[in-house]
Design a protein around this motif. Sequence first.
Motif, PDB file in Angstrom:
ATOM      1  N   SER A   1       0.786   7.164  -3.464  1.00  0.00           N
ATOM      2  CA  SER A   1       0.003   7.158  -4.683  1.00  0.00           C
ATOM      3  C   SER A   1      -0.692   8.639  -4.998  1.00  0.00           C
ATOM      4  O   SER A   1      -0.046   9.132  -6.077  1.00  0.00           O
TER       5      SER A   1
ATOM      6  N   ARG B   1      -0.245   3.715   0.086  1.00  0.00           N
ATOM      7  CA  ARG B   1      -1.577   4.274   0.123  1.00  0.00           C
ATOM      8  C   ARG B   1      -2.364   4.217  -1.101  1.00  0.00           C
ATOM      9  O   ARG B   1      -3.147   5.335  -1.439  1.00  0.00           O
TER      10      ARG B   1
ATOM     11  N   GLY C   1      -5.451   3.353  -2.945  1.00  0.00           N
ATOM     12  CA  GLY C   1      -6.970   3.333  -2.599  1.00  0.00           C
ATOM     13  C   GLY C   1      -7.177   4.253  -1.520  1.00  0.00           C
ATOM     14  O   GLY C   1      -6.441   5.458  -1.336  1.00  0.00           O
TER      15      GLY C   1
ATOM     16  N   VAL D   1      -7.600   6.306   1.858  1.00  0.00           N
ATOM     17  CA  VAL D   1      -6.584   6.461   3.040  1.00  0.00           C
ATOM     18  C   VAL D   1      -7.478   6.739   4.291  1.00  0.00           C
ATOM     19  O   VAL D   1      -6.753   6.717   5.264  1.00  0.00           O
TER      20      VAL D   1
ATOM     21  N   HIS E   1      -6.261  10.571  -1.054  1.00  0.00           N
ATOM     22  CA  HIS E   1      -6.891   9.023  -1.356  1.00  0.00           C
ATOM     23  C   HIS E   1      -6.041   8.867  -2.774  1.00  0.00           C
ATOM     24  O   HIS E   1      -5.801   9.747  -3.478  1.00  0.00           O
TER      25      HIS E   1
ATOM     26  N   CYS F   1      -6.736   7.306  -5.395  1.00  0.00           N
ATOM     27  CA  CYS F   1      -7.769   7.031  -6.312  1.00  0.00           C
ATOM     28  C   CYS F   1      -7.265   6.952  -7.847  1.00  0.00           C
ATOM     29  O   CYS F   1      -8.272   6.637  -8.778  1.00  0.00           O
TER      30      CYS F   1
ATOM     31  N   CYS G   1      -0.639  -5.745  -8.242  1.00  0.00           N
ATOM     32  CA  CYS G   1      -1.511  -5.445  -7.023  1.00  0.00           C
ATOM     33  C   CYS G   1      -1.402  -6.579  -5.950  1.00  0.00           C
ATOM     34  O   CYS G   1      -2.453  -7.593  -6.225  1.00  0.00           O
TER      35      CYS G   1
ATOM     36  N   ARG H   1       1.263  -1.685  -6.081  1.00  0.00           N
ATOM     37  CA  ARG H   1       0.405  -0.884  -5.508  1.00  0.00           C
ATOM     38  C   ARG H   1      -0.138  -1.498  -4.223  1.00  0.00           C
ATOM     39  O   ARG H   1      -0.710  -2.571  -4.331  1.00  0.00           O
ATOM     40  N   TYR H   2      -0.073  -0.998  -3.138  1.00  0.00           N
ATOM     41  CA  TYR H   2      -0.723  -1.629  -1.745  1.00  0.00           C
ATOM     42  C   TYR H   2      -1.504  -0.392  -1.225  1.00  0.00           C
ATOM     43  O   TYR H   2      -0.902   0.824  -0.983  1.00  0.00           O
ATOM     44  N   PRO H   3      -2.369  -0.970  -0.093  1.00  0.00           N
ATOM     45  CA  PRO H   3      -2.957   0.137   0.551  1.00  0.00           C
ATOM     46  C   PRO H   3      -2.246   0.459   1.818  1.00  0.00           C
ATOM     47  O   PRO H   3      -1.308  -0.136   2.334  1.00  0.00           O
ATOM     48  N   ARG H   4      -2.792   1.653   2.506  1.00  0.00           N
ATOM     49  CA  ARG H   4      -2.529   2.227   3.791  1.00  0.00           C
ATOM     50  C   ARG H   4      -3.078   1.036   4.934  1.00  0.00           C
ATOM     51  O   ARG H   4      -3.987   0.486   4.691  1.00  0.00           O
TER      52      ARG H   4
END
Length: 539
Positions: free
Chosen positions: A385, A412, A414, A416, A424, A426, A442, A467-470
């Motif tokens: 991101s 990543r 959101g 990190v 981040h 963000c 999401c 979008r997906y996080p670490r």
Amino acid sequence: MILDTIHSPADVRQLSLSELEMLSGEIREFLIQSVAQTGGHLSSNLGAVELTIALHRVFDTLQDPLVFDVGHQAYVHKLLTGRKDQFHTLRQWDGLSGFPKPYESPHDAFIAGHASNSVSVALGMARALALQGKDSSALALIGDGALSGGLAYEGLSDAGGSKLPLIVILNDNGMSIQPNVGGMHRHLRDLRCQPSYYHFKKWYRSLFGKQPQRNPLYRQIHKVKTSLKRAIYPKSSLFEDMGFVYLGPVDGHDIQQLTQTFDWAKKLQCPVVVHVKTIKGKGYRFAEENPGKFHGVSPFDPKTGVTKSGDSFSSHFGAELVALAGENPKLCGVTAAMADGTGLSPFEIAYPERFFDVAIAEGHAVAMSAGLCKTGMRPVFAVYSTFLQRGYDMLFHDVALQSLPVVFGIDRAGLVGADGETHHGCLDVQYLCQIPNFTVLCPSNYAEMTTMLHWATSQEEGPVAIRYPRGGEGEFIQDTALKTTVELRSGADVTLVGYGMCVNHLLEAAHTLETLGVQAKVVKLNRIAPLILVIYKKP
Ligand SMILES: Cc1ncc(C[n+]2csc(CCOP(=O)(O)OP(=O)(O)O)c2C)c(N)n1
Ligand SMILES: CC(=O)[C@@H](O)[C@H](O)COP(=O)(O)O
Ligand SMILES: [Mg+2]
């Protein structure tokens, strides 16, 4: 230990060559043991030990601003500028940052984290110093990987014509996170092969004393030598063509040679590129053998080099993409130098002809994907991101305005964690949701990500970002992806709305509220753009 006696660069300047060589060994051992506990960017720092020592011998980083590119290789600099005792807090809350931070030390001239800006920043500093009548040098320390970013060329082009004392130190280890790619990489490889010319140049300058450019005879001979060189060997370095004096290649593990070359560069008082050859991971067998693994590594056993690794959104994304590519011969995988981090390495192995690593060039990756898509392929660009910020205009201009169905895996997204504010993810919610024609999805778990990826790569309507996080999924593993919004729990007192991994927290909060007598409805958004949602209906 010599390292224990180093509290500032002035202490480094007191040491003899043999003491500095011992110091290099101690620094390496310290970094290996320390990063094994905290995790961090090991390989690049092991490769930059002698280079950083030599920089501090020749320059005063309180007067000569040293701008790190990316900044992941600043650990040795931190050790030499009085921060050794904080290393056990590296990359932790309230601890030592893994990147340069001016709030940590006056020796950190500028923040860093995103690649390829160092030449521009250092040039700005050189201009400010000149306007203030100071005769310091501005320094940019850039790796061959960071040199693949377009911004670096904008900086070099401007700096080359500036005539200012700007020294670009090119730390060339042939590696980005994985082996470096592209035309510039090949150009550097050619330059790497000609150390004999560098030695000749050094010898003939030495004939004219310490400041040869002040000697009219030297200047005359230099002109003749340059014309001769052009006639005999017309191929010059790109840097010379841009207006830099090019010094190199220099052995980046030879403190004496580095010191002499930096001294020389300082005296020239003009734009100089010092091309330094280093070995990524130098001095730690496991990192030399596998520099990519130890580039940004989680805590590991220093004796065996073994790390812990679990599954993640990235690894699932990569595996799913391989499966989809088996069914769809048009599907292409695109990365900007982050094949491992984004989980695309298995795709590279399975479908090398449909895999494109474009180097650290996110804007280019977006525009190139647009070209692929317009000409009948289905590109999936997996990107962090925070780094996609570099491609913002291309998202709008090259992809969205024509509604091209390029798919973006926004990794990543959101917070990190350890890398901090430069990394981040963000901003993507804000910057993607405002671009026309973009669909932003999401997933909250692997199953939803898979369903969304299937849908995104099969539709023709327009660009889709997932979008997906670490890291990995949480407790909520139900696949609700085919709905735009889902009511996960009913309740009349309050409505909690969220998306992605956040739904785990919402469900937990709703549970806590229930114990307090409050009934909370939980609504999960699977799609946050376009956002058509009615949460409140008038009775
Ligand atoms: C804009 C941007 N894209 C991607 C990254 C991720 N990244 C960090 S370091 C790195 C490789 C840098 O290679 P190089 O500059 O040669 O330094 P080395 O690690 O080899 O010392 C990459 C791709 C980044 N920091 N910034
Ligand atoms: C320095 C840099 O930008 C990368 O190395 C980044 O730190 C990788 O982050 P992950 O550890 O999340 O892959
Ligand atoms: Mg490199």
